[in-house]
Scaffold this active site. Structure first.
Site, mmCIF file in Angstrom:
data_model
loop_
_atom_site.group_PDB
_atom_site.id
_atom_site.type_symbol
_atom_site.label_atom_id
_atom_site.label_comp_id
_atom_site.label_asym_id
_atom_site.label_seq_id
_atom_site.Cartn_x
_atom_site.Cartn_y
_atom_site.Cartn_z
ATOM 1 N N LEU A 179 0.864 -1.187 0.000
ATOM 2 C CA LEU A 179 0.000 0.000 0.000
ATOM 3 C C LEU A 179 0.900 1.235 0.000
ATOM 4 O O LEU A 179 2.000 1.207 0.540
ATOM 5 C CB LEU A 179 -0.893 0.025 1.242
ATOM 6 C CG LEU A 179 -1.770 -1.204 1.512
ATOM 7 C CD1 LEU A 179 -2.700 -0.933 2.690
ATOM 8 C CD2 LEU A 179 -2.603 -1.565 0.288
ATOM 9 N N ASP A 180 0.421 2.325 -0.619
ATOM 10 C CA ASP A 180 1.186 3.567 -0.538
ATOM 11 C C ASP A 180 0.504 4.516 0.446
ATOM 12 O O ASP A 180 -0.527 4.167 1.039
ATOM 13 C CB ASP A 180 1.385 4.189 -1.924
ATOM 14 C CG ASP A 180 0.073 4.537 -2.605
ATOM 15 O OD1 ASP A 180 -0.938 4.715 -1.899
ATOM 16 O OD2 ASP A 180 0.054 4.628 -3.838
ATOM 17 N N SER A 181 1.074 5.707 0.597
ATOM 18 C CA SER A 181 0.536 6.650 1.584
ATOM 19 C C SER A 181 -0.937 6.961 1.318
ATOM 20 O O SER A 181 -1.743 7.053 2.251
ATOM 21 C CB SER A 181 1.344 7.934 1.570
ATOM 22 O OG SER A 181 2.607 7.681 2.118
#
Lengths: 415, 81
Positions: free
Chosen positions: B36-38
């Site tokens: 997952l990214d930010s």
């Protein structure tokens, strides 16, 4: 061929010590030796035999009629023979260079390579024509030493340059790509370097003077240099900003931009200052990048910590940039949005400014770092009026509404 | 045995990010394992706020790195409610 290099040197040395007849005899002996060697090796082609044959004939003539001009004719006649050979090839459309290059490359040529080689025969007719005229000039007007110098070394240099031109033509696409990359990335590094030198000094002056948000002066200088970079990048015809009048300079916004290329980061940095944005780097930047990254507004944090920091920055009056698609679009169409940016807007009660970026994918597209060969590209940043979530509108509906608005504006703009 | 909170958090992550249930275990890192990214984590926090009615700025101060971190913080919040 290498042996024939000695002809001129030996002929001139013998001429200086023993006169023209002996020089002719020396030329003839060298020609006979070379000719015997070629026949022994069973080389019967024109390029193998023409040089020794001419040496024998002209050497004999100079021996019996002692006039040095006969020896001077030797390189002129070789050049003339090759000129006629290439001229004949162009007229009859039988292209010997194709076979030579295939032999050299040890593979059949592609269609494009064959077309290029065919075209290059005309180039060689011109090169050999000029070479023949130069030889003629030295035969008629040049001193023995000047003639010897051109005949021994000068024309090799001349042909060396011609070969470089020929290779540049055949490999023009590769060369042009290198040129564009060096121009584009070189200009980018140069712009950053200049911005860094002036920006950091201005940042420290602001700090010493206790000005609030000293990074703004750094970002202003960077913005100026980024605009310079885009205006002068390969392929760019025009750089333009269309900004809604509803966007106020004294208010913070969350800029929501469409994303096509890595160039979108510097492009947004060219127009927005006091800007913060996210990074997906899991580890902190190396020490030499950390300082610059911080001044450029890169948030040194991920996940929920980044969300805290962004909220803090927005409440402190700074702007935030988010590419809500999460990755770059390949076809220029706006993809699905992640909700994070819109959640940030609802939480901070700060409006989002939808931004449509066009043109950057025509310079460098996703999946490649090569600068593309497109010309007359217009880079455009279109900032739409600020939008806020309606009362009781949830994050997903808000995100979908802004996305629909951006798609409609993009369509209207293209129409 | 898995708690109800753990099950629900797992379901939300599976639904929202199209992950396989067996991949979403308490020890999995949100960034490294689930990739997952930010922005994804922002989305996840919003979904969890809607589900449990907490306010992340108050109740999720410490850094969340793994699925287990999220579950722990929500369970702490629910126990104090």
């Amino acid at each position: 061929m290498i042996f024939s290099l000695l002809y001129i040197v030996v002929a001139v040395i013998v001429y200086n010590y023993a006169g023209t007849s002996m020089a002719g005899l020396a030329l003839c002996i060298m020609g006979v030796s070379n000719l015997s060697f070629q026949l022994w090796k069973k080389r019967y082609s024109l390029d193998a035999l023409i040089s020794p044959l001419l040496a024998v004939i002209l050497g004999l003539c100079a021996f019996f009629i002692p006039d040095f001009i006969i020896i001077k004719l030797y390189p002129l006649l070789i050049s003339l023979v090759f000129l006629l050979f290439f001229f004949y090839a162009v007229i009859t459309k039988k292209y010997p260079l194709i076979g030579w290059v295939e032999k050299f490359k040890k593979r059949p040529l592609s269609n494009q390579e064959t077309i290029d080689i065919k075209k290059s025969h005309i180039f060689w007719v011109i090169v050999l024509g000029i070479n023949t005229l130069i030889h003629l000039y030295f035969v008629l007007y040049g001193s023995v030493n000047a003639w010897a110098l051109y005949s021994f070394a000068g024309w090799y240099l001349y042909f060396g340059i011609a070969i470089i031109i020929q290779l540049s033509f055949v490999h023009r696409e590769t060369l042009s790509r290198w040129f564009r990359n060096i121009w584009g990335y070189g200009l980018f590094v140069l712009s950053i370097a200049i911005a860094f030198i002036f920006g950091v000094s201005s940042y420290y002056i602001s700090k010493i003077l206790s000005k609030p948000k000293p990074h703004i002066i750094f970002q202003r200088i960077v913005a100026r240099m980024f605009r310079f970079f885009f205006r002068n990048s390969p392929g760019v015809k025009k750089l333009s900003l269309i900004k809604s009048d509803a966007i106020k300079n004294d208010k913070p916004y969350i800029y929501i931009a469409s994303h096509q290329s890595w160039l979108d980061y510097p492009l947004m940095g060219a127009y927005i200052v006091d800007l913060y944005h996210l990074t997906n780097k899991k580890k902190a930047f190396a020490w030499y990048l950390r300082f610059t990254a911080r001044l450029l507004g890169v948030i040194d944090g991920i996940g929920n910590q980044a969300l805290y920091i962004l909220l803090q920055k927005l409440r402190n009056g700074s702007n935030v940039l988010i590419f809500p698609e999460g990755s770059r679009s390949v076809d220029g169409k706006i993809g699905n949005f992640k909700n994070g940016a819109f959640a940030l807007s609802i939480k901070s009660d700060i409006e989002v400014v939808p931004v449509l970026i066009s043109g950057t994918k025509l310079l460098v597209k996703k999946g490649s770092l090569n600068w593309l060969a497109n010309k007359n590209v217009t880079i455009e940043v279109q900032m739409l009026p600020p939008v806020k979530a309606n009362a009781k509108e949830d994050v997903s509906s808000f995100a979908n509404r802004v996305r629909a608005m951006m798609i409609a504006s993009q369509k209207n703009h293209n129409d | 045995m898995q708690s109800d909170t753990a099950k629900r958090v797992q379901e939300i992550i599976v639904e929202q990010f199209e992950k396989k249930p067996e991949d979403v275990t308490v020890d999995k890192s949100l960034l490294d394992d689930l990739e997952l990214d930010s922005l994804d984590i922002f989305d996840l926090i919003c979904a969890l706020e809607d589900e449990y009615g907490f306010h992340f700025e108050r109740e999720m101060e410490s850094s969340i790195n793994t699925v287990g971190d999220i579950i722990t913080q929500i369970e702490v919040y629910l126990s104090q409610k």
